[in-house]
Design an enzyme around this catalytic site. Structure first.
Site, PDB file in Angstrom:
ATOM      1  CB  SER A  10      -0.896   0.028   1.245  1.00  0.00           C
ATOM      2  OG  SER A  10      -1.510   1.299   1.363  1.00  0.00           O
ATOM      3  CE1 TYR A  16      -4.793  -2.165   4.069  1.00  0.00           C
ATOM      4  CE2 TYR A  16      -3.750  -0.009   3.885  1.00  0.00           C
ATOM      5  CZ  TYR A  16      -4.291  -1.131   3.291  1.00  0.00           C
ATOM      6  OH  TYR A  16      -4.334  -1.223   1.922  1.00  0.00           O
TER       7      TYR A  16
END
Ligand code: NAP
Length: 234
Positions: free
Chosen positions: A124, A137
């Site tokens: 990400s 995350y």
């Protein structure tokens, strides 16, 4: 033609990756929590190593040894750190990091036997700078980048490359859900206006990078973190 497994292949980025690899001539199986319309779409949780191993056995019999793996299954979370209880922390780490561990463990024997392999982990762009209210995350995705670099060193001598693609701002159901929940930091349109290439990313943009990294041409590229983000996180 090779055999590929794509996790998260029923939706968004994983779906586009599976489509692209098929177009490039590979046999592709997908693994997702959600049922897909694919011929070789398997429903399983990437955090369940027994289920993943059973699918891999089935894929080997029907499509051959798996030498391409794209890990795209992922789970977001948007919570203040003090609101992330240990169960939520573990869940996000489990899907985004341990799921990658289980899938790589399951395919590596095939790649070692063949002396050839391509692993692409979808991490990400949030790992470049950190993101508020996404500590679990970002921690998991940052670990995926580290795992990528370490495995590249370990398996380069076996003909296996390991790279990561951290996407930024790709128009998928995950992005639209975040927009609806008001956790994107603006609407998609407002963010497009601040994005250097002036559009949201498409799942096909990530699929193109994965297809290249999975190709014969990319054999000298390993341990790399290839941002595909429209210039937002350079
Ligand atoms: P998406 O459309 O929500 O697709 C993710 C897929 O993964 C969904 O089908 C989801 O199933 C599946 N999945 C979730 N948990 C799973 C599990 N435990 N086992 C198996 N499958 C599971 O999201 P996307 O945007 O394409 O995201 C793909 C990857 O890119 C993710 O790893 C995400 O973190 C990463 N990413 C995306 C963006 C972006 O801008 N879109 C940015 C940075 C990183 P369910 O829907 O049933 O949960």
């Amino acid at each position: 033609m090779r055999t590929a497994v794509v996790t998260g292949g029923a939706s968004g980025i994983g779906c586009a990756v599976a489509r692209r690899l098929r177009r490039d001539g590979h046999a592709v199986a997908t693994i997702d929590l959600t049922e897909s319309t694919d011929d070789h779409g398997y429903v399983a949780d990437v955090t369940d190593p027994v289920a993943i191993e059973a699918i891999l056995t089935h894929v080997r019999v029907h499509l051959g040894p798996v030498t391409i793996l794209v890990n795209a299954a992922g789970l977001e979370g948007h919570d203040r750190f003090t609101d992330i209880d240990f169960a939520s922390w573990q869940k996000v780490i489990d899907v985004n990091l341990n799921g990658v561990y289980h899938c790589i463990q399951a395919v590596l024997p095939d790649m070692l036997d063949e002396g050839w392999g391509r692993i692409v982990n979808i991490s990400s762009s949030s790992t470049h700078s950190g993101v508020q209210r996404m500590a679990h995350y970002v921690a998991a995705k940052s670990a995926v980048n580290g795992l990528t670099k370490s495995l590249a060193l370990e398996y380069g001598p076996h003909g296996i490359t390991v790279n990561a693609v951290p996407p930024g701002f790709i128009d998928t159901p995950m992005l639209r859900k975040a927009e609806q929940r008001g956790v994107l930091g603006g609407t998609v349109e407002q963010i497009v206006a601040r994005t250097p290439v002036r559009r949201a990313g498409r799942p096909e943009d990530i699929a193109a990078a994965c297809a290249f990294l999975a190709s014969e041409d990319a054999g000298y590229i390993t341990g790399q973190i290839l941002g595909v983000n429209g210039g937002r996180n350079t």
